[in-house]
Motif scaffolding. Structure first.
Motif, PDB file in Angstrom:
ATOM      1  N   GLU A  93      15.099   9.781 -23.723  1.00 16.02           N
ATOM      2  CA  GLU A  93      16.239   9.770 -22.800  1.00 16.02           C
ATOM      3  C   GLU A  93      17.035  11.067 -22.912  1.00 16.02           C
ATOM      4  OE1 GLU A  93      20.235   7.093 -21.826  1.00 16.02           O
ATOM      5  OE2 GLU A  93      18.797   6.448 -23.351  1.00 16.02           O
ATOM      6  N   GLN A  94      17.210  11.560 -24.120  1.00 11.60           N
ATOM      7  CA  GLN A  94      17.961  12.798 -24.322  1.00 11.60           C
ATOM      8  C   GLN A  94      17.187  13.992 -23.743  1.00 11.60           C
ATOM      9  OE1 GLN A  94      18.363  12.368 -28.602  1.00 11.60           O
ATOM     10  NE2 GLN A  94      20.571  11.919 -28.416  1.00 11.60           N
ATOM     11  N   ARG A  95      15.874  13.959 -23.920  1.00 16.02           N
ATOM     12  CA  ARG A  95      15.071  15.038 -23.337  1.00 16.02           C
ATOM     13  C   ARG A  95      15.157  14.996 -21.811  1.00 16.02           C
ATOM     14  NH1 ARG A  95      11.273  13.792 -27.649  1.00 16.02           N
ATOM     15  NH2 ARG A  95      11.285  15.514 -29.158  1.00 16.02           N
ATOM     16  N   GLY A  96      15.231  13.797 -21.248  1.00 11.55           N
ATOM     17  CA  GLY A  96      15.376  13.666 -19.809  1.00 11.55           C
ATOM     18  C   GLY A  96      16.686  14.262 -19.330  1.00 11.55           C
ATOM     19  N   ALA A  97      17.761  14.044 -20.115  1.00 16.26           N
ATOM     20  CA  ALA A  97      19.064  14.608 -19.761  1.00 16.26           C
ATOM     21  C   ALA A  97      19.025  16.139 -19.814  1.00 16.26           C
ATOM     22  CB  ALA A  97      20.138  14.071 -20.698  1.00 16.26           C
ATOM     23  N   VAL A  98      18.339  16.669 -20.839  1.00 18.52           N
ATOM     24  CA  VAL A  98      18.203  18.127 -20.945  1.00 18.52           C
ATOM     25  C   VAL A  98      17.406  18.661 -19.754  1.00 18.52           C
ATOM     26  CG1 VAL A  98      17.175  20.015 -22.274  1.00 18.52           C
ATOM     27  CG2 VAL A  98      18.407  18.186 -23.448  1.00 18.52           C
ATOM     28  N   ALA A  99      16.346  17.948 -19.373  1.00 19.65           N
ATOM     29  CA  ALA A  99      15.528  18.360 -18.232  1.00 19.65           C
ATOM     30  C   ALA A  99      16.361  18.378 -16.955  1.00 19.65           C
ATOM     31  CB  ALA A  99      14.324  17.430 -18.081  1.00 19.65           C
ATOM     32  N   THR A 100      17.226  17.376 -16.802  1.00 16.02           N
ATOM     33  CA  THR A 100      18.081  17.321 -15.609  1.00 16.02           C
ATOM     34  C   THR A 100      19.008  18.542 -15.545  1.00 16.02           C
ATOM     35  OG1 THR A 100      18.041  14.903 -15.571  1.00 16.02           O
ATOM     36  CG2 THR A 100      19.851  15.993 -14.417  1.00 16.02           C
ATOM     37  N   GLU A 101      19.574  18.895 -16.699  1.00 13.00           N
ATOM     38  CA  GLU A 101      20.462  20.065 -16.703  1.00 13.00           C
ATOM     39  C   GLU A 101      19.665  21.347 -16.498  1.00 13.00           C
ATOM     40  OE1 GLU A 101      24.108  22.133 -19.224  1.00 13.00           O
ATOM     41  OE2 GLU A 101      23.287  20.202 -19.868  1.00 13.00           O
ATOM     42  N   LEU A 102      18.432  21.386 -17.000  1.00 14.21           N
ATOM     43  CA  LEU A 102      17.594  22.562 -16.754  1.00 14.21           C
ATOM     44  C   LEU A 102      17.291  22.720 -15.268  1.00 14.21           C
ATOM     45  CD1 LEU A 102      15.108  22.378 -19.775  1.00 14.21           C
ATOM     46  CD2 LEU A 102      16.741  24.225 -19.296  1.00 14.21           C
ATOM     47  N   ASP A 103      17.143  21.594 -14.569  1.00 10.40           N
ATOM     48  CA  ASP A 103      16.955  21.667 -13.116  1.00 10.40           C
ATOM     49  C   ASP A 103      18.185  22.284 -12.450  1.00 10.40           C
ATOM     50  OD1 ASP A 103      14.464  20.533 -13.285  1.00 10.40           O
ATOM     51  OD2 ASP A 103      15.154  18.484 -12.858  1.00 10.40           O
ATOM     52  N   GLN A 104      19.365  21.951 -12.964  1.00 15.58           N
ATOM     53  CA  GLN A 104      20.597  22.541 -12.434  1.00 15.58           C
ATOM     54  C   GLN A 104      20.656  24.032 -12.739  1.00 15.58           C
ATOM     55  OE1 GLN A 104      23.636  20.158 -14.292  1.00 15.58           O
ATOM     56  NE2 GLN A 104      23.224  18.347 -13.016  1.00 15.58           N
ATOM     57  N   VAL A 105      20.192  24.403 -13.938  1.00 14.57           N
ATOM     58  CA  VAL A 105      20.134  25.818 -14.303  1.00 14.57           C
ATOM     59  C   VAL A 105      19.177  26.552 -13.365  1.00 14.57           C
ATOM     60  CG1 VAL A 105      19.325  27.439 -16.070  1.00 14.57           C
ATOM     61  CG2 VAL A 105      20.778  25.503 -16.711  1.00 14.57           C
ATOM     62  N   HIS A 106      18.037  25.930 -13.101  1.00 16.19           N
ATOM     63  CA  HIS A 106      17.057  26.533 -12.189  1.00 16.19           C
ATOM     64  C   HIS A 106      17.668  26.739 -10.807  1.00 16.19           C
ATOM     65  CE1 HIS A 106      13.602  26.627  -9.389  1.00 16.19           C
ATOM     66  NE2 HIS A 106      12.962  27.244 -10.393  1.00 16.19           N
ATOM     67  N   ALA A 107      18.394  25.746 -10.329  1.00 11.47           N
ATOM     68  CA  ALA A 107      19.033  25.860  -9.011  1.00 11.47           C
ATOM     69  C   ALA A 107      20.085  26.974  -9.007  1.00 11.47           C
ATOM     70  CB  ALA A 107      19.668  24.526  -8.628  1.00 11.47           C
ATOM     71  N   ALA A 139      15.711  36.529  -0.796  1.00 17.91           N
ATOM     72  CA  ALA A 139      14.831  37.230  -1.729  1.00 17.91           C
ATOM     73  C   ALA A 139      13.783  36.274  -2.299  1.00 17.91           C
ATOM     74  CB  ALA A 139      15.652  37.846  -2.854  1.00 17.91           C
ATOM     75  N   TYR A 140      14.186  35.013  -2.505  1.00 19.78           N
ATOM     76  CA  TYR A 140      13.284  34.003  -3.076  1.00 19.78           C
ATOM     77  C   TYR A 140      13.281  32.756  -2.199  1.00 19.78           C
ATOM     78  CZ  TYR A 140      12.892  36.611  -7.468  1.00 19.78           C
ATOM     79  OH  TYR A 140      12.625  37.563  -8.420  1.00 19.78           O
ATOM     80  N   LYS A 141      12.134  32.116  -2.156  1.00 16.31           N
ATOM     81  CA  LYS A 141      12.010  30.822  -1.476  1.00 16.31           C
ATOM     82  C   LYS A 141      11.280  29.860  -2.403  1.00 16.31           C
ATOM     83  CE  LYS A 141      12.157  32.325   3.359  1.00 16.31           C
ATOM     84  NZ  LYS A 141      13.462  31.703   3.595  1.00 16.31           N
ATOM     85  N   LEU A 142      11.513  28.567  -2.211  1.00 18.97           N
ATOM     86  CA  LEU A 142      10.842  27.537  -3.013  1.00 18.97           C
ATOM     87  C   LEU A 142       9.589  27.070  -2.292  1.00 18.97           C
ATOM     88  CD1 LEU A 142      13.916  25.374  -4.133  1.00 18.97           C
ATOM     89  CD2 LEU A 142      12.683  27.093  -5.487  1.00 18.97           C
ATOM     90  N   ASP A 143       8.497  26.970  -3.051  1.00 22.72           N
ATOM     91  CA  ASP A 143       7.282  26.432  -2.445  1.00 22.72           C
ATOM     92  C   ASP A 143       7.314  24.908  -2.490  1.00 22.72           C
ATOM     93  OD1 ASP A 143       6.659  25.676  -5.039  1.00 22.72           O
ATOM     94  OD2 ASP A 143       5.216  27.296  -5.360  1.00 22.72           O
ATOM     95  N   ALA A 144       6.234  24.283  -2.101  1.00 22.37           N
ATOM     96  CA  ALA A 144       6.196  22.820  -2.020  1.00 22.37           C
ATOM     97  C   ALA A 144       6.393  22.163  -3.381  1.00 22.37           C
ATOM     98  CB  ALA A 144       4.864  22.376  -1.413  1.00 22.37           C
ATOM     99  N   ALA A 145       6.009  22.862  -4.453  1.00 21.27           N
ATOM    100  CA  ALA A 145       6.140  22.307  -5.796  1.00 21.27           C
ATOM    101  C   ALA A 145       7.493  22.621  -6.431  1.00 21.27           C
ATOM    102  CB  ALA A 145       5.017  22.834  -6.681  1.00 21.27           C
ATOM    103  N   GLY A 146       8.354  23.350  -5.695  1.00 23.54           N
ATOM    104  CA  GLY A 146       9.674  23.687  -6.221  1.00 23.54           C
ATOM    105  C   GLY A 146       9.710  24.960  -7.039  1.00 23.54           C
ATOM    106  N   ASN A 147       8.617  25.729  -6.991  1.00 25.82           N
ATOM    107  CA  ASN A 147       8.576  26.999  -7.716  1.00 25.82           C
ATOM    108  C   ASN A 147       9.209  28.106  -6.861  1.00 25.82           C
ATOM    109  OD1 ASN A 147       6.945  26.104 -10.067  1.00 25.82           O
ATOM    110  ND2 ASN A 147       5.380  25.758  -8.490  1.00 25.82           N
TER     111      ASN A 147
END
Length: 306
Positions: free
Chosen positions: A108-122, A147-155
């Motif tokens: 669960e804690q790793r999931g929370a970190v992953a969620t914040e990493l998604d925010q960092v990515h955004a 300058a950047y666009k997201l592909d279908a996988a979110g990269n």
């Protein structure tokens, strides 16, 4: 009698010519005072007029160079600010990767970190698409879109041009107004694989969500993020150097402008004090000439024979 007539005519002609010349000089001096310019037409002094035209062209080019310098300065200042924000965001990603590297974290804690990493990515994606002073992509080279666009996988994928625009600063000098995203976001990791900061953050988030060797992935991400931060720091140094170069060329442009202005004043501007003195002198001579002509023209040989 013929001699007297010829002498009288010559006297009147010379007097008119002299007074006309004096009036012309007075009018010229009055024009110079009213316009504050020595030359009313090029034929007055062709050499000075030619030099003044050359100085005027240099002034026009200097104004263009100044506009270019202002634009480059604005864009590089924006780039410096955005890159500082990106650095802060990468540091936050490092903190999260450090947390994720702990083997004591629950799923669960790793999931929370992953969620914040998604925010960092955004956040990184948004900063990478920062706009310049004209509303175009600051880090997209000469591209007007993102300058950047997201592909279908979110990269995040770079879609800008290969290089940023060079702006002339005068005297054959120029400056690049920004940097492209890959120049400071892309790096080669310790495995010799080319990656970028956003890809590293997303890969760590995906690993934490999947639960596949998250500790190893976090440690790899930490190393990559540090390399990315070092690459970013190099980019900030480049931007700072360009800003300093703009300042230096600006100081030189100001010095040249002052020299140009002084030469323009010397060649074309009216010296008010000396011109007023010459005008007063000319008017005095003209008045005396008119008075003398009136007195002499009233004399007659017959008056002397009475």
């Amino acid at each position: 009698m013929t001699t007297i007539s010829t002498s009288t005519g010559a006297f009147f002609d010379k007097s008119r010519t002299d007074m006309k010349s004096l009036r012309g000089q007075a009018e010229t001096l009055q024009t110079q005072l009213s316009t504050t310019q020595k030359l009313s037409r090029s034929s007055d002094n062709p050499v000075a007029a030619s030099r003044l035209r050359a100085l005027s062209r240099q002034e026009t080019l200097s104004q263009i160079d100044t506009a270019n310098a202002n634009r480059a300065n604005a864009d590089l200042t924006l780039a410096d600010g955005a890159m500082s924000d990106i650095a802060d965001t990468i540091i936050r990603a490092q903190e999260l990767a450090t947390q994720a590297a702990s083997s004591t974290l629950t799923a669960e804690q790793r999931g929370a970190v992953a969620t914040e990493l998604d925010q960092v990515h955004a956040a990184l994606f948004g900063l990478a698409n920062t706009r310049d002073s004209n509303g175009h992509a600051l880090f997209g080279g000469e591209s007007t879109g993102d300058a950047y666009k997201l592909d279908a996988a979110g990269n995040a994928a770079y879609v800008g041009s290969a290089s940023s625009e060079d702006l002339p600063l005068g005297e054959g000098q120029s400056v690049t107004r920004s940097m492209t995203g890959p120049q400071f976001l892309t790096f080669t990791d310790r495995n010799g694989i080319q990656s970028d900061v956003m890809a590293t953050v997303k890969a760590l988030s995906d690993a934490l969500k999947a639960g596949t060797t998250p500790t190893v992935g976090a440690n790899d991400a930490l190393a990559s993020l540090q390399t990315g931060l070092d690459t970013l720091s190099t980019g900030q140094t480049v931007v700072g150097t360009r800003l300093a170069w703009i300042e230096l060329t600006g100081e030189r442009r100001i010095d040249r402008g002052e020299l140009r202005s002084a030469e323009q004043t010397d060649l074309g501007a009216t010296d008010i004090a000396s011109t007023m003195a010459r005008l007063q002198e000319t008017l005095t001579v003209l008045e005396a000439s008119q008075a003398g002509f009136a007195k002499l023209s009233s004399l007659s040989l017959f008056n002397q024979l009475r």
